[in-house]
Design an enzyme around this catalytic site. Structure first.
Site, PDB file in Angstrom:
ATOM      1  N   GLY A  12       0.825  -1.198   0.000  1.00 21.30           N
ATOM      2  CA  GLY A  12       0.000   0.000   0.000  1.00 21.30           C
ATOM      3  C   GLY A  12       0.859   1.247   0.000  1.00 21.30           C
ATOM      4  O   GLY A  12       2.087   1.191  -0.175  1.00 21.30           O
ATOM      5  N   ALA A  14       1.899   3.207   2.372  1.00 20.68           N
ATOM      6  CA  ALA A  14       2.959   3.255   3.383  1.00 20.68           C
ATOM      7  C   ALA A  14       4.167   2.433   2.940  1.00 20.68           C
ATOM      8  O   ALA A  14       5.315   2.881   3.032  1.00 20.68           O
ATOM      9  CB  ALA A  14       2.435   2.746   4.727  1.00 20.68           C
ATOM     10  N   ALA A  44      -8.643   3.755  -2.248  1.00 18.45           N
ATOM     11  CA  ALA A  44      -9.021   4.980  -1.536  1.00 18.45           C
ATOM     12  C   ALA A  44      -9.561   6.030  -2.494  1.00 18.45           C
ATOM     13  O   ALA A  44      -8.909   6.376  -3.481  1.00 18.45           O
ATOM     14  CB  ALA A  44      -7.815   5.532  -0.770  1.00 18.45           C
ATOM     15  N   GLN A  45     -10.740   6.545  -2.180  1.00 23.16           N
ATOM     16  CA  GLN A  45     -11.419   7.468  -3.087  1.00 23.16           C
ATOM     17  C   GLN A  45     -11.218   8.934  -2.708  1.00 23.16           C
ATOM     18  O   GLN A  45     -10.820   9.757  -3.523  1.00 23.16           O
ATOM     19  CB  GLN A  45     -12.925   7.170  -3.100  1.00 23.16           C
ATOM     20  CG  GLN A  45     -13.294   5.807  -3.630  1.00 23.16           C
ATOM     21  CD  GLN A  45     -14.780   5.514  -3.464  1.00 23.16           C
ATOM     22  OE1 GLN A  45     -15.507   6.247  -2.807  1.00 23.16           O
ATOM     23  NE2 GLN A  45     -15.234   4.419  -4.055  1.00 23.16           N
ATOM     24  N   ALA A 152       3.485 -13.549   3.232  1.00 20.60           N
ATOM     25  CA  ALA A 152       4.290 -13.695   4.445  1.00 20.60           C
ATOM     26  C   ALA A 152       3.474 -14.455   5.488  1.00 20.60           C
ATOM     27  O   ALA A 152       2.314 -14.128   5.737  1.00 20.60           O
ATOM     28  CB  ALA A 152       4.708 -12.343   4.983  1.00 20.60           C
ATOM     29  N   ASP A 205      -3.178 -10.093   8.663  1.00 23.40           N
ATOM     30  CA  ASP A 205      -2.003 -10.968   8.722  1.00 23.40           C
ATOM     31  C   ASP A 205      -0.825 -10.329   9.462  1.00 23.40           C
ATOM     32  O   ASP A 205      -0.160 -10.986  10.269  1.00 23.40           O
ATOM     33  CB  ASP A 205      -1.564 -11.347   7.300  1.00 23.40           C
ATOM     34  CG  ASP A 205      -2.682 -11.952   6.475  1.00 23.40           C
ATOM     35  OD1 ASP A 205      -3.503 -12.690   7.049  1.00 23.40           O
ATOM     36  OD2 ASP A 205      -2.744 -11.683   5.266  1.00 23.40           O
ATOM     37  N   ARG A 272     -17.448   9.909  11.602  1.00 22.38           N
ATOM     38  CA  ARG A 272     -17.949   8.659  11.033  1.00 22.38           C
ATOM     39  C   ARG A 272     -18.621   7.751  12.054  1.00 22.38           C
ATOM     40  O   ARG A 272     -19.580   7.048  11.733  1.00 22.38           O
ATOM     41  CB  ARG A 272     -16.798   7.912  10.352  1.00 22.38           C
ATOM     42  CG  ARG A 272     -16.361   8.561   9.063  1.00 22.38           C
ATOM     43  CD  ARG A 272     -15.142   7.890   8.467  1.00 22.38           C
ATOM     44  NE  ARG A 272     -14.820   8.497   7.181  1.00 22.38           N
ATOM     45  CZ  ARG A 272     -13.726   8.203   6.485  1.00 22.38           C
ATOM     46  NH1 ARG A 272     -12.853   7.318   6.967  1.00 22.38           N
ATOM     47  NH2 ARG A 272     -13.498   8.782   5.322  1.00 22.38           N
ATOM     48  N   LEU A 370      -4.258   8.101   4.094  1.00 23.34           N
ATOM     49  CA  LEU A 370      -3.214   8.225   3.073  1.00 23.34           C
ATOM     50  C   LEU A 370      -2.123   9.168   3.559  1.00 23.34           C
ATOM     51  O   LEU A 370      -0.930   8.941   3.318  1.00 23.34           O
ATOM     52  CB  LEU A 370      -3.809   8.742   1.763  1.00 23.34           C
ATOM     53  CG  LEU A 370      -4.694   7.777   0.966  1.00 23.34           C
ATOM     54  CD1 LEU A 370      -5.281   8.476  -0.253  1.00 23.34           C
ATOM     55  CD2 LEU A 370      -3.913   6.545   0.529  1.00 23.34           C
TER      56      LEU A 370
END
Length: 523
Positions: A12, A14, A44-45, A152, A205, A272, A370
């Protein structure tokens, strides 16, 4: 045993940011469960929250972040996030990230829930994550060894230090990857729930691996549900960005009544957690909730990704009513890490959604995710580059072929998802949490107290092992926090979810910041 200076697990924003800032001088390897661009970041929008307007300040962004986070945020790290945001976003813009601009070449800024000002930088209307992932991926091409479709399974330790990871590639081979620095950027855990905006690979994970390696995990009870998932015939189809409400859309029921009116001062742009609980309550009452987009001009131009999703699934945009319900969206908790991304296990770093630096508190402010990946991804890269470089050397195999858990009866993913949705969802209470803890403990004990023999489990079984481990830890954390704060709402401690209660809760949160007991891994 393949050896790198830096081993990054995940792909991603990061993960890509760490790779981008280290690959010119370091030998970097990325392991990713699917294709390179298969991540939550690519989905991501909304955009990236950053103080790039002359009328905005970092103090305002900070205040909005901690208010949404119910004052559970780590002050120093949150200030670092919002202060660095401007520099990083303007730098990326200058380097070529195609953020949306007006005719004069100025960045267009949107508004999302709980933000006091327009500060959301976006690209492609509603395809910001994709634009950033594409940009970063292109710039690490040929400079980073990328192993796609490689999962992994476990971290490797030697003398209490993390030295690498065991993974299974697409040919089914088990390979040990060793490195001086191991970065967990494996994303979230949305697949623990029946309804989620997360990519199908997000089964927690990284957190489960970190726990098995003895790392500290914190704030696991804080699970953010996004209020507006497009929902058809009881199934969630995909995310409808909060930016749609920022452009003027409102939530209504089947009779056209405003759902958020009188619930919160910000109404449809409330945090939210507030909006999700309100929609959840309406649905329990038998009402259907819609996002009314009739007042948004040129919807297809401003939100092309969402418009296409609706069209592909037979939703008539001309009617202007999009059926919605909440879905698991983001995990504020994770692997405890500091400003440098360092965890409690030497040589092991965590960044992005897998990490918990405390910047999101009890409820993430819209479009700060983000930003977190970009800001802290660069910070982790800088810290790694500042450390002495070890001479590359090969390691003897650390895997014990005949030891560890050989087999165990595992419930289906759908069963785990159903239990988590029913008992550790938007609204929780002690009786339900006790039910799920008893359920987990009836099957989880061997997983928590025995090493796992990676030879005897498929990748799909490992996903279920990880879901069980993390689901248990989240449930345990939710039981321990005997208050409502942000995304963690205990019905047994609140009579009503109304404005009067909200005012009391805000006052309480400002005065009391109860930190979660740290859960320490087993190794």
């Amino acid at each position: 045993m393949p050896r790198s200076d830096i081993l990054i697990i995940g792909s991603g924003i990061a993960a890509l940011t760490v790779a981008y800032h280290t690959c010119k001088t370091y030998n970097v390897t990325i392991l990713t469960k699917g294709a390179l661009k298969s991540s939550n970041s690519a989905l991501a929008q909304g955009g990236v929250a950053a103080v790039v307007s002359d009328t905005d300040t970092w103090q305002s962004h900070y205040k909005d972040t901690v208010t949404a986070g119910c004052y559970h945020n780590e002050e120093a790290l949150t200030k670092y996030l919002v202060k660095q945001g401007k520099e990083e976003i303007l730098s990326l813009f200058k380097k070529g990230v195609p953020f949306d601009i007006d005719r004069a070449g100025n960045l267009l800024l949107g508004k999302e829930g709980a933000h006091s000002l327009n500060r959301i930088v976006h690209a492609g209307g509603d395809a910001t994550g994709k634009a950033l992932v594409d940009f970063m991926s292109e710039r690490i091409k040929g400079k980073v060894r990328i192993h796609e479709h490689t999962m992994a399974l476990n971290l490797m330790k030697k003398n209490q230090r993390c030295v690498g990871a065991i993974a299974r590639n697409k040919e089914g081979e088990l390979i040990e990857y060793s490195a001086q620095h191991i970065v967990l950027a494996s994303g979230g855990c949305g697949q623990l729930y029946t309804h989620t905006s997360n990519h199908s690979f997000m089964t927690g994970d990284g957190l489960a691996m970190a726990y098995r390696a003895g790392a500290e995990l914190v704030d696991l009870e804080f699970i953010q549900f996004h209020p507006t998932m497009l929902t058809l015939k009881g199934a969630t189809i995909g995310l409808i960005s909060e930016a749609v409400r920022g452009e003027g859309a409102v939530l209504v029921d089947e009779q056209g009544r405003r759902v958020m009116e009188g619930i919160h001062p910000l109404e449809d742009l409330a945090p939210r957690d507030v909006v999700s609980r309100r929609i959840f309550s309406c649905i329990k009452e038998g009402r259907t909730v819609f996002l009314n987009i009739q007042h948004i001009q040129n919807f297809k131009v401003r939100f092309p990704t969402i418009a296409k999703m609706c069209s592909d699934h037979g939703v008539d945009l001309k009617k202007g009513l999009l059926p919605v319900s909440p879905g698991m969206h983001f995990h504020m908790g994770g692997i405890k890490s500091n400003l440098s991304g360092e965890t409690s296990v030497p040589n092991l770093y965590a960044v992005g959604e897998a990490a918990c630096t405390g910047v999101h508190g009890a409820n993430r402010l819209a479009s700060n995710s983000l930003l977190e990946g970009i800001v802290f991804g660069k910070r982790v890269a800088e810290v790694i580059c500042s450390k002495p470089r070890e001479q590359t050397k090969s390691e003897n195999s650390l895997r014990k072929e005949t030891s560890g858990l050989l087999s165990i009866s595992l419930p289906a993913k759908s069963e785990i998802q159903k239990m988590m949705t029913n008992y550790v969802g938007i609204v929780r209470e002690q009786s339900g949490l006790q039910i799920i803890l008893d359920w987990f403990e009836s099957m989880i004990s061997p997983l928590l107290f025995q090493p796992i023999n990676v030879n005897n489990f498929t990748n799909e079984q490992f996903e279920r092992l990880n879901m069980l481990t993390l689901g248990y830890l989240i449930s345990r954390s939710a039981m321990q926090r005997t208050e409502s704060r942000g995304a963690h709402f205990r019905a047994d401690f609140n009579r009503k979810d109304d404005r009067k209660w909200l005012k009391k809760q805000v006052a309480h949160n400002k005065q009391v910041n109860l930190k979660q007991e740290v859960l320490i891994g087993v190794n």
